[in-house]
Design a protein around this motif. Structure first.
Motif, PDB file in Angstrom:
ATOM      1  N   MET A 163       1.568 -11.283   8.131  1.00 18.97           N
ATOM      2  CA  MET A 163       1.358 -10.506   6.904  1.00 18.97           C
ATOM      3  C   MET A 163      -0.131 -10.531   6.562  1.00 18.97           C
ATOM      4  N   ASN A 164      -0.772  -9.321   6.510  1.00 17.16           N
ATOM      5  CA  ASN A 164      -2.201  -9.256   6.231  1.00 17.16           C
ATOM      6  C   ASN A 164      -2.480  -9.445   4.751  1.00 17.16           C
ATOM      7  N   LEU A 165      -3.779  -9.482   4.423  1.00 14.78           N
ATOM      8  CA  LEU A 165      -4.185  -9.799   3.059  1.00 14.78           C
ATOM      9  C   LEU A 165      -3.694  -8.758   2.056  1.00 14.78           C
ATOM     10  N   SER A 166      -3.833  -7.472   2.396  1.00 10.91           N
ATOM     11  CA  SER A 166      -3.443  -6.426   1.454  1.00 10.91           C
ATOM     12  C   SER A 166      -1.947  -6.449   1.168  1.00 10.91           C
ATOM     13  N   SER A 167      -1.143  -6.673   2.197  1.00 13.08           N
ATOM     14  CA  SER A 167       0.298  -6.733   1.976  1.00 13.08           C
ATOM     15  C   SER A 167       0.684  -7.984   1.188  1.00 13.08           C
ATOM     16  N   SER A 168      -0.059  -9.076   1.405  1.00  8.72           N
ATOM     17  CA  SER A 168       0.200 -10.296   0.637  1.00  8.72           C
ATOM     18  C   SER A 168      -0.087 -10.071  -0.844  1.00  8.72           C
ATOM     19  N   ILE A 169      -1.195  -9.397  -1.133  1.00  3.43           N
ATOM     20  CA  ILE A 169      -1.539  -9.103  -2.525  1.00  3.43           C
ATOM     21  C   ILE A 169      -0.513  -8.155  -3.131  1.00  3.43           C
ATOM     22  N   GLN A 170      -0.043  -7.191  -2.330  1.00 11.95           N
ATOM     23  CA  GLN A 170       0.981  -6.264  -2.815  1.00 11.95           C
ATOM     24  C   GLN A 170       2.248  -7.008  -3.205  1.00 11.95           C
TER      25      GLN A 170
ATOM     26  N   ALA B 121      -8.267  -1.444  -3.804  1.00 13.71           N
ATOM     27  CA  ALA B 121      -8.431  -2.385  -2.684  1.00 13.71           C
ATOM     28  C   ALA B 121      -7.218  -2.357  -1.749  1.00 13.71           C
ATOM     29  N   GLY B 122      -6.702  -1.155  -1.547  1.00 11.40           N
ATOM     30  CA  GLY B 122      -5.569  -1.009  -0.648  1.00 11.40           C
ATOM     31  C   GLY B 122      -4.225  -1.333  -1.267  1.00 11.40           C
ATOM     32  N   ILE B 123      -4.196  -1.651  -2.555  1.00 12.94           N
ATOM     33  CA  ILE B 123      -2.949  -1.992  -3.244  1.00 12.94           C
ATOM     34  C   ILE B 123      -2.494  -0.797  -4.072  1.00 12.94           C
TER      35      ILE B 123
END
Length: 293
Positions: free
Chosen positions: A1-8, A135-137
Motif C-alpha cells: 500500500m503506497n503513501l497516497s492510498s494509506s492517507i486515503q 496531494a493525490g487524495i
C-alpha cells in the motif's frame, strides 16, 4: 500500500470517526446530566438519516431537510425523555434504565422497518461538485461537511457549557444534582435540554452521513455500539473524550478494514478499544472518580 492510498484510508477512517464522535457526544452529554446511557442515540441517528432522505424525495433541498430534521429529532428526543426515560428513572436502577434504552433502540429499529422497509437508502449531498483532490487524495465535498458539522457542534456546545449561565447550570447539575436543586435549579428542565441537544446532534449526524453511505433499519445497532464504545473509550461524560474516542475508533476501523476486510474491521476495532479500557478503565479523558451529591 503506497503513501497516497494509506492517507486515503486514514482520511476515510477520520470521516467515519466524525460520525461516531457525534453519536458519542450525544451519549456523553445525556450521561453527564442524567447518568443514563442512552443507546437509543444510535437509532435516532438512522431515523434522522431516513427522514432526511424522505424529505429530499418530497422536494426539499438537503440543507432545508437538515433544518427540519434537527427540529423534529430535538422534539422527538425530548418526548422520549418525558414519556419514557424520566418516569422510568424515578423507579428503576441505572442498569435497568440501560435495558430501557436497549428496548427503545429496538423500538426505533422496528418503526424504521415498518415505515421504510428493509431497503438501504442514501441521500443527496449538501453541495454538488466533483471531489477535491489534494496531494493525490480524493475528498468528497460531503466529507468536508461532516468534519465541519462535528467541529461546529463541539465548539458551539463548548461555548454553551463554559460561557453561558445556562451552561454553567448544566455543569453544576452534572456534578451535583441534589445541591443544584437546593439552590433552585430546575433539574428536570436541565435534563430536558440535554435530551433536546442530543436529538439535534443525532439529526446532524444522520443527515450528514446518509449522502455518502447506505443506511437501513438495522444500522441502528451498529451505530449504537460504535457510539457507545467511542464514548466509553474517550471517557463517558466527557465531550472531548467522545470526540477523541470516535476519531480513534474510525481510524482503527479504516486501517483494519484494509488488512482484514470490512466484515471484521468493526469487531477488531472494538476489540482494540476494549484493550484500551483495560489499560485505562475511566477512558482517555475520563475522571477516575465522580462526585454527585
Amino acid at each position: 500500500m503506497n503513501l497516497s492510498s494509506s492517507i486515503q484510508v486514514l482520511f476515510g477512517g477520520l470521516v467515519d470517526g466524525c460520525v461516531y464522535a457525534l453519536i458519542a457526544v450525544g451519549m456523553s452529554l445525556v450521561y453527564s446530566i442524567t447518568r443514563v446511557i442512552n443507546l437509543a442515540q444510535g437509532g435516532f441517528v438512522v431515523l434522522a438519516a431516513l427522514l432526511s432522505v424522505s424529505l429530499q424525495q418530497a422536494g426539499l433541498h438537503p440543507l432545508v431537510a437538515l433544518l427540519v430534521v434537527v427540529a423534529v429529532l430535538a422534539l422527538g428526543m425530548a418526548a422520549v425523555d418525558r414519556v419514557v426515560l424520566l418516569p422510568a428513572a424515578r423507579r428503576a436502577t441505572p442498569d435497568r434504565l440501560l435495558l430501557v434504552t436497549v428496548g427503545l433502540l429496538q423500538a426505533v429499529g422496528g418503526v424504521l422497518l415498518l415505515v421504510w422497509g428493509n431497503l438501504p437508502y442514501t441521500g443527496k449531498p449538501f453541495t454538488t461538485g466533483a471531489p477535491i483532490v489534494l496531494a493525490g487524495i480524493a475528498i468528497q465535498r460531503q466529507q468536508l461537511w461532516i468534519a465541519a458539522i462535528l467541529l461546529v457542534a463541539v465548539v458551539a456546545l463548548g461555548l454553551l457549557l463554559t460561557r453561558t449561565e445556562l451552561g454553567l447550570t448544566m455543569r453544576a447539575t452534572a456534578s451535583r444534582p441534589d445541591s443544584a436543586r437546593l439552590v433552585g435549579v430546575d433539574v428536570d428542565r436541565v435534563r430536558l435540554l440535554a435530551f433536546v441537544l442530543a436529538g439535534a446532534i443525532a439529526a446532524l449526524a444522520g443527515s450528514a452521513v446518509v449522502p455518502i453511505t447506505f443506511l437501513q433499519f438495522d444500522t441502528t445497532t451498529s451505530y449504537a455500539v460504535s457510539g457507545f464504545v467511542a464514548a466509553v473509550a474517550g471517557g463517558l461524560g466527557s465531550v472531548g473524550g467522545a470526540v477523541l474516542g470516535g476519531l480513534l475508533l474510525g481510524v482503527a476501523e479504516g486501517v483494519l478494514a484494509r488488512f482484514t476486510g470490512a466484515s471484521l474491521a468493526e469487531v477488531a476495532a472494538i476489540g482494540l478499544m476494549i484493550v484500551l479500557l483495560l489499560v485505562r478503565p475511566s477512558g482517555i479523558l475520563g475522571r477516575t472518580a465522580e462526585v454527585r451529591r
